[in-house]
Design a protein around this motif. Structure first.
Motif, PDB file in Angstrom:
ATOM      1  N   LEU A 110     -29.900   8.333  42.139  1.00  0.00           N
ATOM      2  CA  LEU A 110     -31.058   8.921  41.471  1.00  0.00           C
ATOM      3  C   LEU A 110     -31.967   9.697  42.427  1.00  0.00           C
ATOM      4  O   LEU A 110     -32.366  10.836  42.130  1.00  0.00           O
ATOM      5  N   GLU A 111     -32.314   9.109  43.545  1.00  0.00           N
ATOM      6  CA  GLU A 111     -33.214   9.798  44.479  1.00  0.00           C
ATOM      7  C   GLU A 111     -32.612  11.109  44.957  1.00  0.00           C
ATOM      8  O   GLU A 111     -33.309  12.125  45.068  1.00  0.00           O
ATOM      9  N   ALA A 112     -31.300  11.100  45.218  1.00  0.00           N
ATOM     10  CA  ALA A 112     -30.632  12.323  45.685  1.00  0.00           C
ATOM     11  C   ALA A 112     -30.596  13.379  44.585  1.00  0.00           C
ATOM     12  O   ALA A 112     -30.772  14.575  44.859  1.00  0.00           O
ATOM     13  N   LEU A 113     -30.355  12.966  43.346  1.00  0.00           N
ATOM     14  CA  LEU A 113     -30.342  13.919  42.226  1.00  0.00           C
ATOM     15  C   LEU A 113     -31.715  14.578  42.059  1.00  0.00           C
ATOM     16  O   LEU A 113     -31.815  15.796  41.896  1.00  0.00           O
ATOM     17  N   ILE A 114     -32.761  13.765  42.116  1.00  0.00           N
ATOM     18  CA  ILE A 114     -34.111  14.300  41.958  1.00  0.00           C
ATOM     19  C   ILE A 114     -34.473  15.191  43.144  1.00  0.00           C
ATOM     20  O   ILE A 114     -35.016  16.292  42.970  1.00  0.00           O
ATOM     21  N   GLY A 115     -34.158  14.735  44.347  1.00  0.00           N
ATOM     22  CA  GLY A 115     -34.435  15.543  45.529  1.00  0.00           C
ATOM     23  C   GLY A 115     -33.691  16.856  45.513  1.00  0.00           C
ATOM     24  O   GLY A 115     -34.261  17.913  45.832  1.00  0.00           O
ATOM     25  N   ALA A 116     -32.414  16.819  45.139  1.00  0.00           N
ATOM     26  CA  ALA A 116     -31.613  18.039  45.081  1.00  0.00           C
ATOM     27  C   ALA A 116     -32.154  18.999  44.037  1.00  0.00           C
ATOM     28  O   ALA A 116     -32.173  20.223  44.233  1.00  0.00           O
ATOM     29  N   SER A 117     -32.623  18.454  42.906  1.00  0.00           N
ATOM     30  CA  SER A 117     -33.180  19.306  41.859  1.00  0.00           C
ATOM     31  C   SER A 117     -34.460  19.990  42.328  1.00  0.00           C
ATOM     32  O   SER A 117     -34.607  21.212  42.229  1.00  0.00           O
ATOM     33  N   GLU A 118     -35.394  19.207  42.862  1.00  0.00           N
ATOM     34  CA  GLU A 118     -36.672  19.775  43.283  1.00  0.00           C
ATOM     35  C   GLU A 118     -36.491  20.798  44.401  1.00  0.00           C
ATOM     36  O   GLU A 118     -37.116  21.868  44.387  1.00  0.00           O
ATOM     37  N   LEU A 119     -35.623  20.492  45.366  1.00  0.00           N
ATOM     38  CA  LEU A 119     -35.423  21.422  46.483  1.00  0.00           C
ATOM     39  C   LEU A 119     -34.649  22.663  46.050  1.00  0.00           C
ATOM     40  O   LEU A 119     -34.882  23.752  46.586  1.00  0.00           O
ATOM     41  N   SER A 120     -33.752  22.523  45.086  1.00  0.00           N
ATOM     42  CA  SER A 120     -33.055  23.702  44.559  1.00  0.00           C
ATOM     43  C   SER A 120     -34.050  24.624  43.856  1.00  0.00           C
ATOM     44  O   SER A 120     -33.955  25.859  43.975  1.00  0.00           O
ATOM     45  N   SER A 121     -35.017  24.047  43.144  1.00  0.00           N
ATOM     46  CA  SER A 121     -36.052  24.871  42.512  1.00  0.00           C
ATOM     47  C   SER A 121     -36.859  25.622  43.567  1.00  0.00           C
ATOM     48  O   SER A 121     -37.174  26.806  43.401  1.00  0.00           O
ATOM     49  N   ARG A 122     -37.201  24.940  44.650  1.00  0.00           N
ATOM     50  CA  ARG A 122     -37.979  25.594  45.706  1.00  0.00           C
ATOM     51  C   ARG A 122     -37.165  26.659  46.427  1.00  0.00           C
ATOM     52  O   ARG A 122     -37.663  27.755  46.704  1.00  0.00           O
ATOM     53  N   GLU A 123     -35.916  26.320  46.774  1.00  0.00           N
ATOM     54  CA  GLU A 123     -35.062  27.294  47.459  1.00  0.00           C
ATOM     55  C   GLU A 123     -34.842  28.522  46.590  1.00  0.00           C
ATOM     56  O   GLU A 123     -34.858  29.656  47.074  1.00  0.00           O
ATOM     57  N   GLY A 124     -34.629  28.302  45.301  1.00  0.00           N
ATOM     58  CA  GLY A 124     -34.435  29.418  44.390  1.00  0.00           C
ATOM     59  C   GLY A 124     -35.640  30.332  44.333  1.00  0.00           C
ATOM     60  O   GLY A 124     -35.514  31.554  44.270  1.00  0.00           O
ATOM     61  N   ASN A 125     -36.804  29.732  44.381  1.00  0.00           N
ATOM     62  CA  ASN A 125     -38.034  30.518  44.311  1.00  0.00           C
ATOM     63  C   ASN A 125     -38.219  31.408  45.529  1.00  0.00           C
ATOM     64  O   ASN A 125     -38.944  32.409  45.473  1.00  0.00           O
ATOM     65  N   ARG A 126     -37.552  31.057  46.628  1.00  0.00           N
ATOM     66  CA  ARG A 126     -37.657  31.866  47.854  1.00  0.00           C
ATOM     67  C   ARG A 126     -36.673  33.027  47.891  1.00  0.00           C
ATOM     68  O   ARG A 126     -36.765  33.899  48.753  1.00  0.00           O
ATOM     69  N   GLN A 127     -35.707  33.020  46.988  1.00  0.00           N
ATOM     70  CA  GLN A 127     -34.694  34.071  46.993  1.00  0.00           C
ATOM     71  C   GLN A 127     -35.281  35.393  46.502  1.00  0.00           C
ATOM     72  O   GLN A 127     -36.206  35.410  45.694  1.00  0.00           O
ATOM     73  N   LYS A 128     -34.732  36.480  46.972  1.00  0.00           N
ATOM     74  CA  LYS A 128     -35.243  37.803  46.590  1.00  0.00           C
ATOM     75  C   LYS A 128     -34.536  38.360  45.366  1.00  0.00           C
ATOM     76  O   LYS A 128     -35.141  39.075  44.565  1.00  0.00           O
ATOM     77  N   GLU A 129     -33.255  38.055  45.224  1.00  0.00           N
ATOM     78  CA  GLU A 129     -32.476  38.599  44.120  1.00  0.00           C
ATOM     79  C   GLU A 129     -32.511  37.656  42.918  1.00  0.00           C
ATOM     80  O   GLU A 129     -32.397  36.435  43.070  1.00  0.00           O
ATOM     81  N   LYS A 130     -32.651  38.241  41.733  1.00  0.00           N
ATOM     82  CA  LYS A 130     -32.709  37.429  40.519  1.00  0.00           C
ATOM     83  C   LYS A 130     -31.444  36.600  40.340  1.00  0.00           C
ATOM     84  O   LYS A 130     -31.507  35.447  39.894  1.00  0.00           O
ATOM     85  N   GLU A 131     -30.300  37.164  40.682  1.00  0.00           N
ATOM     86  CA  GLU A 131     -29.033  36.442  40.544  1.00  0.00           C
ATOM     87  C   GLU A 131     -29.038  35.162  41.373  1.00  0.00           C
ATOM     88  O   GLU A 131     -28.585  34.105  40.923  1.00  0.00           O
ATOM     89  N   ASP A 132     -29.556  35.262  42.601  1.00  0.00           N
ATOM     90  CA  ASP A 132     -29.623  34.082  43.463  1.00  0.00           C
ATOM     91  C   ASP A 132     -30.644  33.076  42.945  1.00  0.00           C
ATOM     92  O   ASP A 132     -30.409  31.864  42.977  1.00  0.00           O
ATOM     93  N   LYS A 133     -31.781  33.561  42.468  1.00  0.00           N
ATOM     94  CA  LYS A 133     -32.779  32.675  41.879  1.00  0.00           C
ATOM     95  C   LYS A 133     -32.174  31.903  40.704  1.00  0.00           C
ATOM     96  O   LYS A 133     -32.331  30.686  40.600  1.00  0.00           O
ATOM     97  N   THR A 134     -31.485  32.632  39.840  1.00  0.00           N
ATOM     98  CA  THR A 134     -30.906  32.021  38.643  1.00  0.00           C
ATOM     99  C   THR A 134     -29.907  30.942  39.017  1.00  0.00           C
ATOM    100  O   THR A 134     -29.875  29.867  38.403  1.00  0.00           O
ATOM    101  N   ARG A 135     -29.094  31.210  40.026  1.00  0.00           N
ATOM    102  CA  ARG A 135     -28.089  30.228  40.448  1.00  0.00           C
ATOM    103  C   ARG A 135     -28.754  28.938  40.937  1.00  0.00           C
ATOM    104  O   ARG A 135     -28.363  27.838  40.536  1.00  0.00           O
ATOM    105  N   TYR A 136     -29.746  29.071  41.774  1.00  0.00           N
ATOM    106  CA  TYR A 136     -30.452  27.883  42.277  1.00  0.00           C
ATOM    107  C   TYR A 136     -31.152  27.128  41.152  1.00  0.00           C
ATOM    108  O   TYR A 136     -31.114  25.898  41.089  1.00  0.00           O
TER     109      TYR A 136
END
Length: 252
Positions: free
Chosen positions: A58-84
């Motif tokens: 559970l902790e890893a799933l939640i951590g991976a989700s939250e960090l994927s949201s943050r990493e995605g927000n840092r991407q410049k291309e919409k395609e990369d944002k969408t993937r994250y």
């Protein structure tokens, strides 16, 4: 002889299991430490390592989700944002399967859906926004003192209050409309977050934006002055503080 062999096999099995559990715990601890050091891409990789070994941790799933949201927000291309953001949504969905009443799992889903909403077209944005509100409210239901969930509700109100004509029509066509969202309610939610989580820098930035949008520039400047004194906690915080400083200079 057979009994000795069986006992040896059992000892090996239990020791292997103990080492396996220890390895997972060590990797989780490494992920936590990397987050504290604001090395979020590396922390995300560690959470993913844990999930390869224990897909329902559970902790890893939640951590991976939250960090994927943050990493995605840092991407410049919409395609990369969408993937994250889609990965963030998938991790949150697995977390909710494992623990539907967990406040952090519901919060992670609210964040993922909120990120997707902000980069989507009118219909997709409206559909996603309904889930943002739903999961943020569930996070608060399961943890009434969850400051960052109030922040998500504040962002929801801010965005709904500023929906375009096209987006409002899409909401009406798809769902008969959306619940009312207002700038006053956005400010109330952000202020609740500030009370519960006074070190959450992003909330100060969004609260200042809401005050400014609501023609309350003096209050916006007070919030920004406080924001620039706060200690960075996440990788994005130094950049958010810089944006707060810039907004403050523009308002003065």
């Amino acid at each position: 002889m057979a009994q000795k062999f069986m006992m040896a096999a059992l000892c090996l099995l239990f020791s292997t299991g103990a080492l396996y559990a220890q390895s997972v715990d060590e990797t989780l601890d490494q992920a936590r430490q990397l987050e504290k050091q604001m090395k979020e891409a590396e922390a995300l990789a560690k959470y993913k390592e844990v999930l390869k070994a224990q897909p329902t941790q559970l902790e890893a799933l939640i951590g991976a989700s939250e960090l994927s949201s943050r990493e995605g927000n840092r991407q410049k291309e919409k395609e990369d944002k969408t993937r994250y953001f889609n990965e963030a949504k998938e991790y949150a969905a697995e977390a909710l399967k494992a623990a539907p009443n967990d406040a952090n799992a519901n919060y992670a889903m609210a964040v993922a859906m909120g990120r997707l909403a902000l980069i989507s077209g009118a219909k997709e944005k409206v559909a996603a926004s309904r889930d943002v509100k739903k999961y943020a409210e569930l996070a608060i239901k399961f943890n009434p003192n969850y400051g960052q969930a109030y922040h998500v509700l504040g962002k929801w109100n801010y965005e709904v209050a500023n929906l375009s004509f096209l987006e409002k029509n899409a909401a009406k066509a798809l769902f008969g409309g959306l619940p009312d969202g207002s700038m006053d309610q956005a400010i109330a939610n952000y202020e609740k977050c500030r009370k519960l989580d006074p070190g959450f820098i992003l909330n100060y930035y969004e609260l200042a934006r809401a005050y400014n949008k609501n023609d309350q520039q003096t209050l916006a400047m007070d919030v920004l002055r406080k924001a620039v004194t706060l200690r960075p906690v996440t990788q994005d915080d130094p950049g958010i503080k810089a944006e707060c400083k810039k907004m403050l200079e523009e308002l003065q």
